[in-house]
Design a protein around this motif. Structure first.
Motif, PDB file in Angstrom:
ATOM      1  N   SER A 134      84.471  70.605  58.230  1.00  0.00           N
ATOM      2  CA  SER A 134      84.001  71.906  58.724  1.00  0.00           C
ATOM      3  C   SER A 134      85.506  72.462  59.076  1.00  0.00           C
ATOM      4  CB  SER A 134      83.208  71.704  60.061  1.00  0.00           C
ATOM      5  OG  SER A 134      83.355  72.904  60.719  1.00  0.00           O
TER       6      SER A 134
ATOM      7  N   GLU B  84      75.649  70.267  63.104  1.00  0.00           N
ATOM      8  CA  GLU B  84      74.583  70.886  63.895  1.00  0.00           C
ATOM      9  C   GLU B  84      74.731  70.385  65.400  1.00  0.00           C
ATOM     10  OE1 GLU B  84      69.805  71.518  63.968  1.00  0.00           O
ATOM     11  OE2 GLU B  84      70.679  71.019  62.131  1.00  0.00           O
TER      12      GLU B  84
ATOM     13  N   SER C 176      78.862  65.623  58.922  1.00  0.00           N
ATOM     14  CA  SER C 176      77.383  65.676  58.064  1.00  0.00           C
ATOM     15  C   SER C 176      76.863  67.046  58.531  1.00  0.00           C
ATOM     16  CB  SER C 176      76.598  64.611  58.063  1.00  0.00           C
ATOM     17  OG  SER C 176      75.874  64.585  59.547  1.00  0.00           O
ATOM     18  N   PRO C 177      75.903  67.594  57.703  1.00  0.00           N
ATOM     19  CA  PRO C 177      75.143  68.845  58.167  1.00  0.00           C
ATOM     20  C   PRO C 177      74.451  68.349  59.553  1.00  0.00           C
ATOM     21  CG  PRO C 177      74.878  68.559  55.895  1.00  0.00           C
ATOM     22  CD  PRO C 177      75.590  67.116  56.359  1.00  0.00           C
TER      23      PRO C 177
END
Length: 102
Positions: free
Chosen positions: A2, A15, A10-11
Motif C-alpha cells: 500500500s 482493511e 494483503s487486502p
C-alpha cells in the motif's frame, strides 16, 4: 504494498489497518494522518501480507489502544477513566511514517 502503509499488506490486513486507524480517530480524536503514522511506526519492517497475519487475532480496538498508549493499557474496561493515561508521543514529522497528508 500500500502507499498508505509502510509494510506489505494483503487486502484483508489492509482493511484491518484502515479499521484500526478509524478506531484511533474515533476513540482518541487524532487525525487520520496521525493514526496511520502510528500504525506505520508500530509495524514498519514487518510483512503483513499473510492472510493469517498474527495481528488479525485481536480486535481492531485492541490494537488502537496498544498503539496509541504504547502498549501500556492499565484498564481494559469499557468505562475506564483514562484522564491520567499518557499516550505515546506520535512519530516525529521527519520519521517517514507520515504517509497521509495532515
Amino acid at each position: 504494498m500500500s502507499t498508505t502503509y509502510a509494510m506489505p499488506t494483503s487486502p484483508e490486513t489492509l482493511e484491518f489497518l484502515d479499521s484500526i486507524a478509524d478506531d484511533m480517530v474515533a476513540e482518541f480524536g487524532v487525525s487520520r494522518a496521525e493514526a496511520v503514522a502510528r500504525i506505520n511506526e508500530q509495524w514498519h519492517g514487518q510483512d503483513l501480507s499473510d492472510e493469517d497475519s498474527l495481528i488479525l487475532h485481536e480486535e481492531e480496538s485492541y490494537w488502537a489502544f496498544v498503539i496509541y498508549y504504547g502498549g501500556k493499557v492499565p484498564d481494559w474496561s469499557p468505562g475506564a477513566d483514562r484522564t491520567t493515561w499518557v499516550p505515546k508521543p506520535p512519530p516525529a514529522a521527519d520519521s517517514g511514517f507520515w504517509t497521509v497528508p495532515a
